[in-house]
Write a protein that holds these residues in place. Structure first.
Motif, PDB file in Angstrom:
ATOM      1  N   ARG A   3       0.832  -1.188   0.000  1.00 48.86           N
ATOM      2  CA  ARG A   3       0.000   0.000   0.000  1.00 48.86           C
ATOM      3  C   ARG A   3       0.872   1.245   0.000  1.00 48.86           C
ATOM      4  NH1 ARG A   3      -4.499  -1.342  -1.989  1.00 48.86           N
ATOM      5  NH2 ARG A   3      -5.496   0.468  -1.101  1.00 48.86           N
ATOM      6  N   SER A   4       0.249   2.387  -0.326  1.00 47.73           N
ATOM      7  CA  SER A   4       0.976   3.642  -0.430  1.00 47.73           C
ATOM      8  C   SER A   4       1.509   4.102   0.922  1.00 47.73           C
ATOM      9  CB  SER A   4       0.056   4.725  -0.997  1.00 47.73           C
ATOM     10  OG  SER A   4       0.711   5.963  -1.060  1.00 47.73           O
ATOM     11  N   THR A   5       2.686   4.738   0.893  1.00 50.00           N
ATOM     12  CA  THR A   5       3.250   5.327   2.110  1.00 50.00           C
ATOM     13  C   THR A   5       3.358   6.849   1.954  1.00 50.00           C
ATOM     14  OG1 THR A   5       5.481   4.916   1.276  1.00 50.00           O
ATOM     15  CG2 THR A   5       4.528   3.252   2.737  1.00 50.00           C
ATOM     16  N   LYS A   6       2.565   7.411   1.036  1.00 49.11           N
ATOM     17  CA  LYS A   6       2.485   8.866   0.907  1.00 49.11           C
ATOM     18  C   LYS A   6       1.101   9.237   0.397  1.00 49.11           C
ATOM     19  CE  LYS A   6       4.392   9.084  -3.798  1.00 49.11           C
ATOM     20  NZ  LYS A   6       5.414   9.718  -4.657  1.00 49.11           N
ATOM     21  N   MET A   7       0.709  10.483   0.671  1.00 53.72           N
ATOM     22  CA  MET A   7      -0.617  10.957   0.283  1.00 53.72           C
ATOM     23  C   MET A   7      -0.699  11.112  -1.234  1.00 53.72           C
ATOM     24  SD  MET A   7      -2.243  11.394   3.196  1.00 53.72           S
ATOM     25  CE  MET A   7      -3.495  12.647   3.049  1.00 53.72           C
ATOM     26  N   PRO A   8      -1.904  10.968  -1.803  1.00 52.05           N
ATOM     27  CA  PRO A   8      -2.069  11.185  -3.245  1.00 52.05           C
ATOM     28  C   PRO A   8      -1.769  12.633  -3.623  1.00 52.05           C
ATOM     29  CG  PRO A   8      -3.996  10.085  -2.301  1.00 52.05           C
ATOM     30  CD  PRO A   8      -3.156  10.565  -1.158  1.00 52.05           C
ATOM     31  N   ALA A   9      -1.420  12.833  -4.881  1.00 46.77           N
ATOM     32  CA  ALA A   9      -1.119  14.183  -5.352  1.00 46.77           C
ATOM     33  C   ALA A   9      -2.371  15.057  -5.359  1.00 46.77           C
ATOM     34  CB  ALA A   9      -0.506  14.124  -6.748  1.00 46.77           C
ATOM     35  N   SER A  10      -3.536  14.462  -5.633  1.00 43.96           N
ATOM     36  CA  SER A  10      -4.787  15.212  -5.635  1.00 43.96           C
ATOM     37  C   SER A  10      -5.064  15.764  -4.244  1.00 43.96           C
ATOM     38  CB  SER A  10      -5.947  14.307  -6.069  1.00 43.96           C
ATOM     39  OG  SER A  10      -7.177  14.964  -5.860  1.00 43.96           O
ATOM     40  N   ARG A  11      -5.494  17.024  -4.161  1.00 45.27           N
ATOM     41  CA  ARG A  11      -5.703  17.659  -2.866  1.00 45.27           C
ATOM     42  C   ARG A  11      -7.145  17.550  -2.375  1.00 45.27           C
ATOM     43  NH1 ARG A  11      -2.825  23.375  -2.821  1.00 45.27           N
ATOM     44  NH2 ARG A  11      -2.725  22.936  -0.593  1.00 45.27           N
ATOM     45  N   LEU A  12      -8.010  16.899  -3.144  1.00 43.98           N
ATOM     46  CA  LEU A  12      -9.405  16.756  -2.750  1.00 43.98           C
ATOM     47  C   LEU A  12      -9.722  15.290  -2.500  1.00 43.98           C
ATOM     48  CD1 LEU A  12     -11.052  19.230  -5.285  1.00 43.98           C
ATOM     49  CD2 LEU A  12     -10.279  19.680  -2.952  1.00 43.98           C
ATOM     50  N   ALA A  13     -10.289  15.007  -1.338  1.00 43.38           N
ATOM     51  CA  ALA A  13     -10.643  13.641  -0.946  1.00 43.38           C
ATOM     52  C   ALA A  13     -12.154  13.555  -0.762  1.00 43.38           C
ATOM     53  CB  ALA A  13      -9.930  13.265   0.354  1.00 43.38           C
ATOM     54  N   TYR A  14     -12.681  12.357  -0.897  1.00 39.63           N
ATOM     55  CA  TYR A  14     -14.119  12.176  -0.691  1.00 39.63           C
ATOM     56  C   TYR A  14     -14.376  11.559   0.674  1.00 39.63           C
ATOM     57  CZ  TYR A  14     -18.974  10.973  -1.180  1.00 39.63           C
ATOM     58  OH  TYR A  14     -20.324  10.890  -0.962  1.00 39.63           O
ATOM     59  N   GLY A  15     -15.257  12.199   1.450  1.00 37.26           N
ATOM     60  CA  GLY A  15     -15.620  11.700   2.762  1.00 37.26           C
ATOM     61  C   GLY A  15     -16.782  10.725   2.676  1.00 37.26           C
ATOM     62  N   VAL A  16     -16.502   9.453   2.851  1.00 33.58           N
ATOM     63  CA  VAL A  16     -17.536   8.418   2.768  1.00 33.58           C
ATOM     64  C   VAL A  16     -18.561   8.581   3.887  1.00 33.58           C
ATOM     65  CG1 VAL A  16     -17.905   5.917   2.593  1.00 33.58           C
ATOM     66  CG2 VAL A  16     -15.823   6.926   1.683  1.00 33.58           C
ATOM     67  N   TYR A  17     -18.182   9.321   4.907  1.00 36.13           N
ATOM     68  CA  TYR A  17     -19.096   9.772   5.963  1.00 36.13           C
ATOM     69  C   TYR A  17     -20.434  10.237   5.381  1.00 36.13           C
ATOM     70  CZ  TYR A  17     -20.051  12.821  10.114  1.00 36.13           C
ATOM     71  OH  TYR A  17     -20.572  13.439  11.212  1.00 36.13           O
ATOM     72  N   SER A  18     -20.361  10.907   4.217  1.00 31.17           N
ATOM     73  CA  SER A  18     -21.545  11.452   3.549  1.00 31.17           C
ATOM     74  C   SER A  18     -22.620  10.411   3.285  1.00 31.17           C
ATOM     75  CB  SER A  18     -21.146  12.060   2.198  1.00 31.17           C
ATOM     76  OG  SER A  18     -19.985  12.838   2.265  1.00 31.17           O
ATOM     77  N   LEU A  19     -22.211   9.158   3.127  1.00 29.82           N
ATOM     78  CA  LEU A  19     -23.106   8.112   2.629  1.00 29.82           C
ATOM     79  C   LEU A  19     -23.552   7.137   3.706  1.00 29.82           C
ATOM     80  CD1 LEU A  19     -21.036   7.279  -0.595  1.00 29.82           C
ATOM     81  CD2 LEU A  19     -22.917   8.924  -0.363  1.00 29.82           C
ATOM     82  N   THR A  20     -23.222   7.426   4.968  1.00 30.49           N
ATOM     83  CA  THR A  20     -23.455   6.433   6.026  1.00 30.49           C
ATOM     84  C   THR A  20     -24.535   6.845   7.020  1.00 30.49           C
ATOM     85  OG1 THR A  20     -21.657   7.359   7.375  1.00 30.49           O
ATOM     86  CG2 THR A  20     -21.090   5.572   5.846  1.00 30.49           C
ATOM     87  N   GLY A  21     -25.365   7.808   6.631  1.00 31.96           N
ATOM     88  CA  GLY A  21     -26.479   8.203   7.476  1.00 31.96           C
ATOM     89  C   GLY A  21     -26.215   9.394   8.359  1.00 31.96           C
TER      90      GLY A  21
END
Length: 326
Positions: A3-21
């Motif tokens: 697995r990756s040991t550094k953050m992705p270059a893209s600065r925007l992440a999706y919060g799956v929190y949005s979909l869990t009620g």
């Protein structure tokens, strides 16, 4: 699987929190569609926690992206929801290992890219057990990176200072937006100085900054946002009313400008977006969200915040003093 040991270059992440009620229910098929749509828009980084929907967020990710292929997944452990009833925070080694292995099962992976310890209080951060656990999990190949998700205590700045002083902590996550600038701004600076990745969450302050709710609607909220202290939304809409004219005439929607403020004002590596529809998601990941705001605008928004923050019902006074704001 490596697995990756550094953050992705893209600065925007999706919060799956949005979909869990937490922000209202989303039909499972549509939830999967939104996750895959996010990836099609270029989002690589997906942020969740085992406690979100009691494992639902992780199961959705596991189904949307079998084997974790093509995505960077961050999850969190530290809330025991397995025992029934209201989840309780647990940070003992036995529980954390059990929780991590259960998370990996739901995600359908042998290793997760980033594992946060979820909201540990200061006394836990000052102990050694969580750091020994992260070090062990990394050596065993169960995680790529280890981190701390900060909150919800009122001494978050003190917690952050402790967290980033440990080499096992490679990422910190915290609240940061126009209406909640401290201690997030100071935490981001501390993280950058120590080579720790800084991840901001709650970019739209519960719907105020993207104008997705009105003042009257805010008073009637029944989802997770209703946990804010009484009177905070009235304060937030009033202060945003002072900030908004500074943003008029600049490119983008209110939601895009709120994200752009974060990326223009602090050394943040990633912003976790909350979006329950494809339309909102497409809006947030548009190029306007990553435009650099004029320094004069950023500085004036900062000045208004410092002038007003002492009157906020949620003002974290201890952290504000440590950050040098009060």
């Amino acid at each position: 699987m490596s697995r990756s040991t550094k953050m992705p270059a893209s600065r925007l992440a999706y919060g799956v929190y949005s979909l869990t009620g937490m922000y209202g229910s989303v039909e499972p098929g549509e939830a999967l569609g939104i996750l895959r749509f996010a990836r099609s828009l270029g989002v690589e980084h997906f942020d969740t926690a085992d406690v979100y929907g009691n494992g639902l967020g992780e199961r959705l990710l596991g189904e949307a992206f079998p084997g974790g292929r093509g995505v960077f997944v961050a999850t969190k452990v530290g809330y025991d929801f397995y025992s029934g009833g209201r989840p309780v925070r647990r940070y003992d080694r036995e529980y954390l290992e059990k929780a991590l292995r259960r998370s990996l099962e739901r995600l359908g992976v042998e290793s997760v890219d980033l594992l946060y310890i979820h909201n540990p209080p200061l006394e836990v951060l000052r102990g050694g057990e969580i750091y020994r656990f992260l070090s062990w999990a990394r050596r065993e190949g169960l995680i790529g990176m280890g981190g701390i998700a900060l909150g919800p205590e009122t001494d978050v700045a003190e917690e952050a200072l402790e967290a980033v002083s440990h080499s096992e902590v490679e990422a910190v996550q915290f609240v940061y937006n126009m209406l909640e600038q401290e201690p997030g701004h100071t935490i981001a600076v501390w993280a950058r100085e120590r080579g720790v990745s800084a991840v901001a969450r709650v970019p739209h302050a519960g719907g105020v900054l993207d104008e997705s709710i009105t003042p009257s609607e805010a008073e009637k909220l029944s989802d997770h946002r209703s946990l804010r202290r009484r009177g905070w939304y009235r304060w937030a809409f009033r202060v945003y009313g002072r900030m908004k004219p500074l943003l008029e005439g600049l490119p983008g929607t209110p939601g895009q400008k709120a994200i752009a403020f974060i990326l223009s004002s602090a050394p943040v590596d990633s912003v976790v977006l909350i979006a329950r529809s494809r339309e909102r998601l497409m809006e947030y990941v548009s190029p306007e969200s990553t435009l650099q705001l004029p320094r004069s605008v950023v500085e004036e928004i900062r000045r208004i915040y410092i002038e007003e923050v002492g009157e906020s019902p949620e003002a974290p006074l201890k952290s504000l003093r440590l950050a040098g704001v009060l």
